[in-house]
Scaffold this motif. Structure first.
Motif, PDB file in Angstrom:
ATOM      1  N   ASP B  36       0.843  -1.206   0.000  1.00  0.00           N
ATOM      2  CA  ASP B  36       0.000   0.000   0.000  1.00  0.00           C
ATOM      3  C   ASP B  36       0.875   1.252   0.000  1.00  0.00           C
ATOM      4  OD1 ASP B  36      -2.273  -1.525   0.044  1.00  0.00           O
ATOM      5  OD2 ASP B  36      -2.470  -1.490   2.223  1.00  0.00           O
ATOM      6  N   ASP B  37       1.944   1.195   0.783  1.00  0.00           N
ATOM      7  CA  ASP B  37       2.844   2.353   0.848  1.00  0.00           C
ATOM      8  C   ASP B  37       3.465   2.639  -0.518  1.00  0.00           C
ATOM      9  OD1 ASP B  37       2.305   2.607   3.500  1.00  0.00           O
ATOM     10  OD2 ASP B  37       4.148   1.637   4.207  1.00  0.00           O
ATOM     11  N   ILE B  38       3.866   1.569  -1.186  1.00  0.00           N
ATOM     12  CA  ILE B  38       4.485   1.727  -2.514  1.00  0.00           C
ATOM     13  C   ILE B  38       3.472   2.339  -3.480  1.00  0.00           C
ATOM     14  CG2 ILE B  38       5.375   0.452  -4.522  1.00  0.00           C
ATOM     15  CD1 ILE B  38       6.737  -1.452  -2.492  1.00  0.00           C
ATOM     16  N   LEU B  39       2.235   1.815  -3.440  1.00  0.00           N
ATOM     17  CA  LEU B  39       1.186   2.345  -4.324  1.00  0.00           C
ATOM     18  C   LEU B  39       0.878   3.806  -3.998  1.00  0.00           C
ATOM     19  CD1 LEU B  39      -1.327  -0.630  -4.663  1.00  0.00           C
ATOM     20  CD2 LEU B  39       0.027   0.432  -6.473  1.00  0.00           C
ATOM     21  N   ALA B  40       0.866   4.117  -2.692  1.00  0.00           N
ATOM     22  CA  ALA B  40       0.599   5.505  -2.287  1.00  0.00           C
ATOM     23  C   ALA B  40       1.677   6.436  -2.838  1.00  0.00           C
ATOM     24  CB  ALA B  40       0.522   5.599  -0.767  1.00  0.00           C
ATOM     25  N   GLY B  41       2.913   5.948  -2.810  1.00  0.00           N
ATOM     26  CA  GLY B  41       4.029   6.740  -3.346  1.00  0.00           C
ATOM     27  C   GLY B  41       3.859   6.997  -4.834  1.00  0.00           C
ATOM     28  N   TYR B  42       3.497   5.949  -5.572  1.00  0.00           N
ATOM     29  CA  TYR B  42       3.290   6.110  -7.015  1.00  0.00           C
ATOM     30  C   TYR B  42       2.093   7.031  -7.288  1.00  0.00           C
ATOM     31  CZ  TYR B  42       6.673   2.392  -8.043  1.00  0.00           C
ATOM     32  OH  TYR B  42       7.819   1.640  -8.152  1.00  0.00           O
ATOM     33  N   ALA B  43       1.058   6.938  -6.434  1.00  0.00           N
ATOM     34  CA  ALA B  43      -0.126   7.795  -6.613  1.00  0.00           C
ATOM     35  C   ALA B  43       0.256   9.263  -6.437  1.00  0.00           C
ATOM     36  CB  ALA B  43      -1.208   7.394  -5.627  1.00  0.00           C
ATOM     37  N   THR B  44       1.103   9.531  -5.441  1.00  0.00           N
ATOM     38  CA  THR B  44       1.552  10.909  -5.222  1.00  0.00           C
ATOM     39  C   THR B  44       2.319  11.420  -6.442  1.00  0.00           C
ATOM     40  OG1 THR B  44       1.767  10.387  -2.875  1.00  0.00           O
ATOM     41  CG2 THR B  44       2.879  12.382  -3.638  1.00  0.00           C
ATOM     42  N   ASP B  50       0.162  14.509 -13.304  1.00  0.00           N
ATOM     43  CA  ASP B  50      -1.100  14.665 -14.028  1.00  0.00           C
ATOM     44  C   ASP B  50      -2.214  14.946 -13.018  1.00  0.00           C
ATOM     45  OD1 ASP B  50      -3.378  14.473 -15.497  1.00  0.00           O
ATOM     46  OD2 ASP B  50      -3.021  12.440 -16.242  1.00  0.00           O
ATOM     47  N   SER B  51      -2.686  16.188 -13.009  1.00  0.00           N
ATOM     48  CA  SER B  51      -3.677  16.574 -11.990  1.00  0.00           C
ATOM     49  C   SER B  51      -5.014  15.857 -12.189  1.00  0.00           C
ATOM     50  CB  SER B  51      -3.886  18.091 -12.011  1.00  0.00           C
ATOM     51  OG  SER B  51      -4.244  18.491 -13.319  1.00  0.00           O
ATOM     52  N   SER B  52      -5.245  15.278 -13.364  1.00  0.00           N
ATOM     53  CA  SER B  52      -6.510  14.570 -13.592  1.00  0.00           C
ATOM     54  C   SER B  52      -6.439  13.097 -13.160  1.00  0.00           C
ATOM     55  CB  SER B  52      -6.900  14.656 -15.068  1.00  0.00           C
ATOM     56  OG  SER B  52      -5.956  13.958 -15.851  1.00  0.00           O
ATOM     57  N   PHE B  53      -5.293  12.693 -12.625  1.00  0.00           N
ATOM     58  CA  PHE B  53      -5.135  11.299 -12.186  1.00  0.00           C
ATOM     59  C   PHE B  53      -6.181  10.955 -11.133  1.00  0.00           C
ATOM     60  CE2 PHE B  53      -3.291   8.521  -8.834  1.00  0.00           C
ATOM     61  CZ  PHE B  53      -3.228   7.342  -9.563  1.00  0.00           C
ATOM     62  N   ASP B  54      -6.929   9.873 -11.371  1.00  0.00           N
ATOM     63  CA  ASP B  54      -7.972   9.528 -10.396  1.00  0.00           C
ATOM     64  C   ASP B  54      -7.895   8.059  -9.960  1.00  0.00           C
ATOM     65  OD1 ASP B  54      -8.743   8.335 -12.693  1.00  0.00           O
ATOM     66  OD2 ASP B  54     -10.844   8.981 -12.626  1.00  0.00           O
ATOM     67  N   GLY B  55      -6.707   7.604  -9.757  1.00  0.00           N
ATOM     68  CA  GLY B  55      -6.532   6.259  -9.200  1.00  0.00           C
ATOM     69  C   GLY B  55      -6.016   5.264 -10.234  1.00  0.00           C
ATOM     70  N   PHE B  56      -5.480   4.172  -9.712  1.00  0.00           N
ATOM     71  CA  PHE B  56      -4.911   3.156 -10.598  1.00  0.00           C
ATOM     72  C   PHE B  56      -5.995   2.227 -11.129  1.00  0.00           C
ATOM     73  CE2 PHE B  56      -1.219   4.095  -7.723  1.00  0.00           C
ATOM     74  CZ  PHE B  56      -0.496   4.779  -8.683  1.00  0.00           C
ATOM     75  N   SER B  57      -5.669   1.577 -12.232  1.00  0.00           N
ATOM     76  CA  SER B  57      -6.640   0.706 -12.884  1.00  0.00           C
ATOM     77  C   SER B  57      -6.031  -0.665 -13.166  1.00  0.00           C
ATOM     78  CB  SER B  57      -7.104   1.361 -14.195  1.00  0.00           C
ATOM     79  OG  SER B  57      -7.457   0.386 -15.150  1.00  0.00           O
ATOM     80  N   ALA B  58      -6.676  -1.694 -12.622  1.00  0.00           N
ATOM     81  CA  ALA B  58      -6.209  -3.063 -12.874  1.00  0.00           C
ATOM     82  C   ALA B  58      -6.326  -3.398 -14.352  1.00  0.00           C
ATOM     83  CB  ALA B  58      -7.016  -4.053 -12.041  1.00  0.00           C
ATOM     84  N   GLU B  59      -7.344  -2.865 -15.006  1.00  0.00           N
ATOM     85  CA  GLU B  59      -7.549  -3.162 -16.429  1.00  0.00           C
ATOM     86  C   GLU B  59      -6.413  -2.564 -17.273  1.00  0.00           C
ATOM     87  OE1 GLU B  59      -9.420  -5.311 -17.758  1.00  0.00           O
ATOM     88  OE2 GLU B  59      -8.773  -4.771 -19.794  1.00  0.00           O
TER      89      GLU B  59
END
Lengths: 163, 148
Positions: B36-44, B50-59
């Motif tokens: 989760d920490d790693i994903l949070a880092g990538y999300a930041t 990209d200010s329109s980023f709205d979360g990661f997608s498994a697809e």
């Protein structure tokens, strides 16, 4: 009487030949024993391929290989500088120039361009010429000359003589 | 005796409180796994790019995994070249070495250490795509692997 004299002459000639060869050989004689790699070397090199015997390439080849891990035989194998430095020093210290049994892998490598593949060293080529049957390189799960264990089962000991 | 009984009652209460606190403490940490920490880092990083980023997608991660890029090194056109089409199965390197499955359900530890994760993205994105992966691609990829 002729025979002992012939034998003496033969012995002298051989001794002279051996001495000449030994004296003209200005390389450091490989003498260090074979060691299993340290943890970092084993983990990093062994992540993608078997950990090859370091005495099978000269130090200059290991130096060149570790200086260009971004282009590592068709793949990017880059690592952080500190790890590269560690691995490079280990490989050079355990290369064909230093480890017992490595001398034969130096044959012919000094007069040609730098050989980076163990499977392209003259000694390796001689040992595999006419030995591997047709289709032999497709044996095992990988059709690669880098998959030694497909045919040799004692690679960790570094002794292939009895295979 | 009364005093002793009272002491042991206090001890039990104290021990119970400590046990509950320790339990809550552990649960608190378990909730934020290293992945989760790693994903949070990538999300930041993704939001910063990209200010329109709205979360990661498994697809999107699945598409990344199966796409034949052919823009990187010749021998590795896709992730599936070595990892196969099924991330729950063992893969194999070009040199014949077995690769542990990519699916998090089988091999979650693969996504625990940022340094390791970055090492493999760094190498393999360049080998397969011919460039670094973006933080969104990295997050999508891990998110896809977490669904398997």
């Amino acid at each position: 009487m002729a025979q002992p004299r012939l034998l003496l002459r033969y012995t002298l000639v051989m001794a002279a030949l051996i001495l000449t060869t030994a004296c003209s050989d200005n390389r450091v004689r490989p003498s260090a024993p074979i060691e299993l790699p340290d943890e970092i070397v084993e983990e990093e090199c062994g992540a993608c391929h078997q950990v090859f015997q370091f005495q099978m390439l000269p130090g200059v080849a290991w130096e060149a290989i570790t200086n260009d891990l971004e282009n590592h035989f068709g793949e990017d194998a880059s690592l952080d500088d500190e790890t590269v430095e560690h691995i490079q020093q280990y490989l050079i210290a355990h290369s064909a120039n230093t480890v017992r049994g490595g001398g034969k892998f130096l044959w012919g490598t000094e007069t040609t361009q730098l050989i980076l593949r163990i499977s392209e060293t003259p000694f390796w080529e001689i040992k595999h010429r006419d030995v591997v049957p047709d289709g032999g390189w497709e044996y095992g799960t990988s059709n690669s000359k880098s998959n030694c264990t497909a045919c040799h089962d004692n690679e960790l000991k570094g002794n292939y003589d009895k295979d | 005796m009364t005093r002793n009984r009272s002491m042991s009652a206090k001890n039990i209460l104290l021990q119970a409180t400590m046990a509950v606190s320790l339990g809550l403490f552990t649960v608190g940490f378990a909730a934020a796994s290293p992945t989760d920490d790693i994903l949070a880092g990538y999300a930041t990083e993704a939001s910063a790019l990209d200010s329109s980023f709205d979360g990661f997608s498994a697809e999107r991660g699945r598409t990344l995994f199966v796409t034949e890029f052919g823009t990187g090194k010749e021998d590795t056109p896709a992730c599936t070249t070595c990892h196969t089409n099924d991330p729950t199965q063992l893969g194999e390197t070009r040199a014949g070495k077995s690769i542990d499955p990519m699916a998090a359900s089988i091999n979650l530890e693969r996504y625990f250490e940022l340094k390791q994760v970055e090492k493999w993205f760094g190498r393999n994105c360049k080998s397969v795509i011919g460039r670094e992966c973006t933080p969104i691609e990295k997050g999508d990829f891990i998110t896809f692997m977490l669904t398997l």
